[in-house]
Design a protein around this motif. Structure first.
Motif, PDB file in Angstrom:
ATOM      1  N   LEU A   1       0.827  -1.212   0.000  1.00 40.62           N
ATOM      2  CA  LEU A   1       0.000   0.000   0.000  1.00 40.62           C
ATOM      3  C   LEU A   1       0.862   1.264   0.000  1.00 40.62           C
ATOM      4  N   GLY A   2       2.163   1.081  -0.151  1.00 37.75           N
ATOM      5  CA  GLY A   2       3.069   2.232  -0.245  1.00 37.75           C
ATOM      6  C   GLY A   2       3.446   2.817   1.103  1.00 37.75           C
ATOM      7  N   LEU A   3       3.218   2.078   2.201  1.00 37.54           N
ATOM      8  CA  LEU A   3       3.580   2.591   3.534  1.00 37.54           C
ATOM      9  C   LEU A   3       4.480   1.574   4.231  1.00 37.54           C
ATOM     10  N   PRO A   4       5.764   1.563   3.910  1.00 36.97           N
ATOM     11  CA  PRO A   4       6.652   0.552   4.485  1.00 36.97           C
ATOM     12  C   PRO A   4       6.891   0.786   5.978  1.00 36.97           C
ATOM     13  N   LEU A   5       6.168   0.038   6.803  1.00 37.79           N
ATOM     14  CA  LEU A   5       6.262   0.250   8.248  1.00 37.79           C
ATOM     15  C   LEU A   5       7.657  -0.044   8.778  1.00 37.79           C
ATOM     16  N   GLY A   6       8.331  -1.017   8.118  1.00 36.70           N
ATOM     17  CA  GLY A   6       9.648  -1.438   8.591  1.00 36.70           C
ATOM     18  C   GLY A   6      10.622  -0.279   8.692  1.00 36.70           C
ATOM     19  N   SER A   7      10.439   0.733   7.840  1.00 30.74           N
ATOM     20  CA  SER A   7      11.394   1.844   7.844  1.00 30.74           C
ATOM     21  C   SER A   7      10.955   2.938   8.819  1.00 30.74           C
TER      22      SER A   7
END
Ligand code: ADP
Length: 671
Positions: A230-236
């Motif tokens: 969804l374009g929201l890389p939580l990992g970063s």
């Protein structure tokens, strides 16, 4: 090897290694009670394992609820089982699940297989169970190495399978209720909430989150997709910390915070909010604050500039009216014109800073555009921008707030300036004003880089800007649109990339003529009926100017430097009118007027006030309540004499022909 509890007979029979009469029955009942009280699947597995431990020797087991809602399941035990043993156990479960139409989740083993212990014991015991909704599940047990389950042991496992069915059914109902309550709660929240499952995929989200994700990453449903997709890389992003970012698709401002959900192992909650409006309001408040500071500063500057300008303008006009030499006349005309230009600059600055009160007057767009273009004359010259201004002849005025309309023009012209500065020469700004069907249309066209089609419907929304940070706030056109609307008008844009932009402002025409502009060099005229005038001002030069200018034409001008001195003069002799400054040391203009009102009420109606700077709310309220005309400094002598003539005439009409007051006390004959 699948069995069925019913084929084992209606009741448990004593006999077999794991079954030993009443004591065992008691233990079974206790185990069932313990399992029934489990609060969640983890507790259930733990209690099930304990019960089987007490009643039966096993090396691995798993309870498969069979409702298709689980992605994976932990197999309990199996630590001493090798890869081959696990393989056989899983294979038997697979076959049974097919036969019983139970949806099989992925089976996870608790630990790595121990080496060299692949041997498997007796075949598995696999019992199906049914819940009340008819959904089937399985209890699969792998007996410990060397244990051969007898009929009693099989009945025991079958009983536990039924118990598992009852527990899962209850849990499922409870879970559904909990989910419904959770979803209802989530829907109440003003922010977007997304719940991710252990695999990091969207398991649940509220309506706000659905809308925000559609804004951010498109209309495809978010359920089952990962945040990365969804374009929201939580990992970063750091955990449990609010992060603010701009949407790539819409330039809106968002905040995101994520954290693990307590008590759910790996599940994650994400809170997403659209904070564009909040940030906008904050920036607007900052902007307003900035403007008020600028306004305050400008009003101080205006005060300091307007007083000397009033004298320069007045004296030069006075000299001009007396001058007979042609060359001197030309030079003096130039001084008058330049002083008037300086006055316009001060007025423009005040209007742009919006420190003037809003008003509804007939505004000449012709004059307004001319003054704004004059304000930009220097930067346009520096950037080599050619300016054309084509007002239609006899253009009617518009009814509105001059300062607000000036702000529109400033915004449009500065945007055009910005666009032109970044493109090749020739750089042209063309402004036209025409009338059609009772409306005045202003066109501001530039031949700059133009606006991409995808931006055209967004440029009027607040905070949309393509300018660098610090160079644009994205508020200019939004303000223009609001001002146009306030005036019953509209604003549109036509543009193509590479072909410049044309902004079209449509405003309703006004039938009342705009106030007359005083032409530079117009000589002062005699004020009919004005024999004796009192001038009250703390500026020496200004008092001297009025004295010289008006006494020329037969008016006797008496001057006073403040309210107290003026009261003395009034007590000593009669006057046809009073010209008074408002801001003076000692007794100011308002206090002076109040004293006059009490002592000589008729004279209180013959005041003309002079305002040296921007009026504050008290001064405005005072002027409105007393109804006296006021002139902002610097003004032309013509304006003053026109106003004085009106006041003198009103005096004649209001009090009859008697203008003189008895010696020493004008109040006694006042009406
Ligand atoms: P700002 O000037 O602070 O960016 P505005 O609301 O005045 O805010 O303008 C919004 C955006 O519209 C600008 O950033 C720019 O992209 C576009 N724009 C406005 N006027 C012009 C113009 N004359 N030529 C090209 N683009 C323009």
């Amino acid at each position: 090897m699948a069995g069925d509890a019913s084929e084992l007979g209606p009741s448990l029979q004593p006999g077999g290694s794991a079954w030993d009469g009443a004591e065992e029955l008691t233990r079974l009942m206790e185990s069932c009670r313990s399992i029934a009280g489990a609060a969640n699947p983890d507790a259930f597995n733990q209690r099930m394992g304990l019960a089987m431990e007490q009643l039966f020797t096993w090396s691995a087991f798993v309870v498969i609820p069979g409702d298709g809602g689980m992605e994976s399941l932990d197999v309990q035990g199996g630590r001493r089982l090798g890869a081959q043993g696990r393989h056989f156990f899983a294979e038997e479960i697979r076959q049974s699940s097919r036969a019983e139409s139970v949806t099989l989740p992925h089976l996870r083993w608790q630990a790595e297989p121990a080496t060299g212990a692949d041997a498997r014991g007796a075949p598995s015991l696999i019992f199906p169970f049914t819940g009340r909704g008819g959904r089937r599940g399985l209890l699969a047990v792998l007996p410990a190495d060397g244990v051969v389950p007898d009929a009693g042991a099989r009945r025991l496992v079958a009983s536990l399978a039924q118990q598992a069915g009852v527990w899962w059914e209850r849990w499922r109902h409870g879970e559904e209720d909990r989910r419904t309550a959770r979803d209802a709660l989530l829907e109440q929240l003003p922010c977007g909430v997304i719940l991710l499952d252990e695999g990091g995929r969207v398991a649940a989200l509220n309506g706000v989150a659905g809308r925000l994700l559609a804004q951010l990453s498109g209309p495809e449903p978010a359920a089952g997709r990962s945040m990365e997709q969804l374009g929201l890389p939580l990992g970063s992003l750091p955990r449990n910390t609010e992060v603010e970012f701009s949407g790539c698709r819409d330039q809106r401002r968002y905040t995101l915070r994520w954290d693990a959900l307590p008590g759910t192992g790996e599940s994650i909650s994400v809170v997403l909010s659209d904070v564009t409006a909040e940030r906008g309001a904050r920036e607007q408040a900052m902007q307003a604050e900035k403007m008020s500071v600028i306004g305050e500063m400008l009003s101080g500057v205006a005060h300091e500039l307007n007083n000397p300008l009033a004298s320069v303008l007045g004296f030069s006009q006075l000299l001009l009216s007396q001058c007979t030499d042609e060359r001197q006349h030309e030079r003096l005309s130039l001084v008058v014109a330049e002083a008037q230009r300086a006055r316009r600059v001060v007025t423009n600055l005040l209007d742009v800073a919006r420190v003037r009160p809003p008003e509804r007057v007939a505004v000449s767009l012709d004059e307004l555009v001319t003054s704004i273009l004059a304000l930009f004359a220097y930067p346009f010259r520096v950037d080599d921008i050619e300016v054309e201004w084509h007002p239609a002849p006899n253009l009617p005025p518009v009814s509105g707030d001059r300062a607000r309309l000036q702000q529109v023009m400033v915004n449009l012209v500065s945007n055009a300036h910005h666009a032109l500065r970044h493109c090749d020469k020739p750089r042209r700004l063309i402004v036209r004003a025409d009338e059609a069907a009772g409306r005045v249309r202003l066109q501001v066209s530039d031949n700059g880089g133009g606006i991409p089609e995808s931006h055209l419907d967004r440029i009027f929304t607040p905070f949309f800007t393509t300018k660098a940070v610090g160079a644009g706030t994205g508020l200019g056109l939004a303000i223009c649109a609001r001002i146009a609307e306030e005036h019953g008008g509209t604003i549109h844009v036509r543009s193509q990339v590479g072909e410049g932009a044309t902004f079209l402002l449509d405003l309703p025409a006004c039938r009342i003529p705009a106030p007359r502009q005083v032409k530079p060099g117009a000589p002062p005229v005699e004020v009919a009926g004005l024999r004796r005038l009192l001038v009250v001002d703390d500026e020496d030069a200004f008092r001297q100017l009025l004295q010289e200018a008006l006494s020329e034409h037969g008016t006797e001008v008496v001057t006073a430097a403040d309210g107290a001195a003026a009261l003395e003069e009034m007590a000593a002799g009669s006057f046809d009118a009073v010209v008074s400054d408002l801001r003076m040391p000692g007794m100011n203009g308002m206090e002076f007027h109040e004293q006059v009102k009490q002592r000589w009420p008729a004279m209180a109606r013959r005041f003309v006030f002079i305002t040296g700077d921007v009026m504050d709310a008290d001064v405005r309220a005072f002027l409105e309540s007393c109804g006296a005309p006021h002139l902002p400094k610097p003004f032309g002598l013509q304006e003053l004499t026109d106003t004085l003539a009106r006041v003198a005439l009103a005096g004649h009409e209001g009090t009859g022909a008697v203008l003189d007051f008895p010696e020493g006390n004008p109040g006694e004959t006042a009406t």
